[in-house]
Design a protein around this motif. Structure first.
Motif, mmCIF file in Angstrom:
data_model
loop_
_atom_site.group_PDB
_atom_site.id
_atom_site.type_symbol
_atom_site.label_atom_id
_atom_site.label_comp_id
_atom_site.label_asym_id
_atom_site.label_seq_id
_atom_site.Cartn_x
_atom_site.Cartn_y
_atom_site.Cartn_z
ATOM 1 N N SER A 1 42.520 31.716 40.769
ATOM 2 C CA SER A 1 43.611 32.683 40.794
ATOM 3 C C SER A 1 44.353 32.678 39.449
ATOM 4 N N PRO A 2 44.754 33.856 38.977
ATOM 5 C CA PRO A 2 44.710 35.196 39.577
ATOM 6 C C PRO A 2 43.492 36.036 39.152
ATOM 7 N N ILE A 3 42.530 35.438 38.474
ATOM 8 C CA ILE A 3 41.408 36.196 37.911
ATOM 9 C C ILE A 3 40.677 37.059 38.949
ATOM 10 N N PRO A 4 40.373 36.538 40.153
ATOM 11 C CA PRO A 4 39.603 37.350 41.106
ATOM 12 C C PRO A 4 40.257 38.667 41.511
ATOM 13 N N THR A 5 41.581 38.761 41.394
ATOM 14 C CA THR A 5 42.271 39.995 41.785
ATOM 15 C C THR A 5 42.389 40.989 40.639
ATOM 16 N N CYS A 6 41.968 40.598 39.441
ATOM 17 C CA CYS A 6 42.005 41.504 38.298
ATOM 18 C C CYS A 6 40.893 42.546 38.427
ATOM 19 N N THR A 7 41.090 43.690 37.809
ATOM 20 C CA THR A 7 40.076 44.740 37.885
ATOM 21 C C THR A 7 38.889 44.374 37.001
ATOM 22 N N ILE A 8 37.737 44.909 37.379
ATOM 23 C CA ILE A 8 36.538 44.620 36.594
ATOM 24 C C ILE A 8 36.645 45.226 35.196
ATOM 25 N N GLU A 9 37.416 46.309 35.073
ATOM 26 C CA GLU A 9 37.602 46.904 33.750
ATOM 27 C C GLU A 9 38.461 46.012 32.867
ATOM 28 N N ARG B 1 36.084 51.595 38.385
ATOM 29 C CA ARG B 1 36.622 50.755 37.315
ATOM 30 C C ARG B 1 37.786 49.894 37.809
ATOM 31 N N GLY B 2 38.545 50.457 38.753
ATOM 32 C CA GLY B 2 39.735 49.761 39.233
ATOM 33 C C GLY B 2 39.480 48.762 40.344
ATOM 34 N N SER B 3 38.236 48.585 40.748
ATOM 35 C CA SER B 3 37.920 47.608 41.797
ATOM 36 C C SER B 3 38.184 46.196 41.276
ATOM 37 N N SER B 4 38.672 45.344 42.166
ATOM 38 C CA SER B 4 38.916 43.960 41.761
ATOM 39 C C SER B 4 37.613 43.190 41.712
ATOM 40 N N VAL C 1 36.955 40.267 43.003
ATOM 41 C CA VAL C 1 36.615 39.682 44.302
ATOM 42 C C VAL C 1 36.048 40.747 45.250
ATOM 43 N N ALA C 2 36.552 41.977 45.147
ATOM 44 C CA ALA C 2 36.025 43.042 45.994
ATOM 45 C C ALA C 2 34.569 43.351 45.653
ATOM 46 N N VAL C 3 34.241 43.354 44.366
ATOM 47 C CA VAL C 3 32.863 43.626 43.937
ATOM 48 C C VAL C 3 31.953 42.465 44.336
ATOM 49 N N MET C 4 32.463 41.241 44.242
ATOM 50 C CA MET C 4 31.680 40.078 44.693
ATOM 51 C C MET C 4 31.320 40.205 46.171
ATOM 52 N N ILE C 5 32.313 40.569 46.975
ATOM 53 C CA ILE C 5 32.083 40.712 48.423
ATOM 54 C C ILE C 5 31.082 41.815 48.696
ATOM 55 N N GLN C 6 31.184 42.934 47.974
ATOM 56 C CA GLN C 6 30.221 44.029 48.149
ATOM 57 C C GLN C 6 28.803 43.566 47.860
ATOM 58 N N ALA C 7 28.627 42.896 46.724
ATOM 59 C CA ALA C 7 27.287 42.465 46.313
ATOM 60 C C ALA C 7 26.697 41.476 47.312
ATOM 61 N N LEU C 8 27.505 40.537 47.761
ATOM 62 C CA LEU C 8 27.009 39.518 48.683
ATOM 63 C C LEU C 8 26.761 40.091 50.073
ATOM 64 N N ALA C 9 27.614 40.999 50.517
ATOM 65 C CA ALA C 9 27.439 41.587 51.847
ATOM 66 C C ALA C 9 26.174 42.424 51.929
ATOM 67 N N HIS C 10 25.831 43.100 50.838
ATOM 68 C CA HIS C 10 24.659 43.974 50.840
ATOM 69 C C HIS C 10 23.424 43.308 50.229
#
Length: 384
Positions: A175-183, A337-340, A342-351
């Motif tokens: 924290s707080p890196i995972p909540t930062c946007t990927i951009e 671009r504005g996705s965090s 952690v959100a992208v990590m969850i997407q990749a792992l879930a799918h």
């Protein structure tokens, strides 16, 4: 806290890992396909013994999946006589250059594992220490998984996905890196591979080879560079050998339909055969006929139950196979671009994908985020 986490032993990630199916580097591709059918994984490990390792020991020199063979079949020298490709040594399929499988000591840190991945490794082969065996055996009483015995030692391998999943389970340490946007984290990869939907997909063969090495994917786009879908190595790995014929015959859009879950529609199969005849690729057309007839007669032949074509070659068709993959699909997983992070990590792992596409609101492709890009962010915490 992040530094302490990254310095933890990588052996902790090996608990409960499934067994590795192995083949010798000088085994034929036919043998490797047979071994792959009994594997619970989408890949089998390839080993070289004698001169391969120090003091004549055995080392893992790579991995093999159906996607490797599909692209191997698409080589010019195999198009005319594809059945001869089954007789080639599996080492001919392995990528040249930097190894994509690396041996790593179990006492190595997670940080060292990430460094190997950022250097190009896709899988890390790790021997299991004796003091972990009792705990692992307890887990195995509730699971059919085991580790591979080789050189008198048990081995497991870790993937990029395994490492990202392990970090996600303790993501609060960063924290707080995972909540930062990927951009804002600058991890959007803009050097992406795209193919127009109406172009012959064979024109993108170089991209498929690159995607296999980089654990990425090839985007299928329209005239305005808007994302329609993707063709990924993991999707090809869930196909059978006839996908090579489809690659040589179809457009990108048609190939997506061909490889999607449920198998190709009959009209596309006939289109592939017609296109192959037009290109005078009789050998590939015979391959299509061979495996299509094998599929149709699978309920009548005990050989076909175990995935053999009518000419006796092992097929990677799922019928009769013990492998359990996610369903094949060409639908792309997307974010903005504005996705965090952690959100992208969850997407990749879930799918279960190694590449998430970044799009604008009009579906124009901006770039992608890969597991390696995610890990590079967490690796930077050790230097800060």
């Amino acid at each position: 806290m992040a530094v302490r986490f990254l310095n933890g032993e990588v052996s902790e990630l090996c608990l409960g890992k499934p067994e590795l199916t192995r083949v010798a580097a000088n085994a034929t591709i036919s043998d490797a396909l047979t071994a792959l059918k009994t594997s619970r994984d989408s890949h089998v490990s390839v080993w070289a013994c004698g001169g391969g390792g120090p003091n004549g020991s055995c080392i893992c020199v790579g991995k093999f999946c159906v996607a490797d063979f599909i692209l191997f079949l698409c080589r010019e020298e195999n198009l005319t006589h594809p059945f001869k490709a089954f007789e080639a040594p599996v080492s001919d399929v392995l990528p040249k250059g930097l190894p994509i499988v690396r041996h790593l000591d179990p006492c190595s840190s997670l940080l060292e594992a990430i460094d190997y991945i950022l250097d190009g490794a896709q899988n890390l082969l790790i021997p299991i220490q004796n003091h972990h065996i009792q705990r692992k055996n307890f887990l195995h009483r509730h699971s059919s998984s085991a580790c591979t015995h080789y050189n008198g030692q048990e081995y497991c391998w870790l993937t990029q996905e395994d490492v990202v999943r392990f970090i996600l389970n303790s993501v609060g340490a960063f924290s707080p890196i995972p909540t930062c946007t990927i951009e804002s984290l600058n991890i959007i990869n803009h050097d992406i591979m795209t193919v127009p939907y109406d172009k012959p997909v064979s024109s993108a063969l170089g991209y498929f080879h690159r995607a296999l090495i980089e654990q990425s994917s090839v985007a299928v786009v329209d005239e305005q560079n808007r994302l329609i879908g993707e063709i990924s190595p993991s999707t090809l790995a869930c196909c059978d050998e006839t996908a090579a014929a489809a690659i040589m015959a179809l457009t990108a859009m048609d190939l997506m339909t061909y490889i999607d879950s449920g198998g190709p529609p009959e009209d596309l199969v006939q289109l592939v055969k017609m296109k192959l005849e037009e290109k005078k690729l009789e050998g590939m057309a015979e391959l299509m006929d061979d495996f299509c007839e094998s599929s149709m007669s699978s309920s009548c032949s005990s050989d076909d139950e175990y995935g053999f074509s009518k000419n006796g070659w092992p097929s990677s068709r799922s019928g009769g196979s013990n492998r359990s993959y996610p369903g094949r699909r060409s639908e792309a997983i997307v974010c903005s671009r504005g996705s965090s992070l952690v959100a992208v990590m969850i997407q990749a792992l879930a799918h279960r994908v190694s590449c998430v596409w970044v799009m604008e609101e009009d579906r124009t492709v901006v770039g992608n985020v890969t597991f390696a890009g995610m890990l590079r962010v967490f690796r930077s915490c050790a230097a800060s």
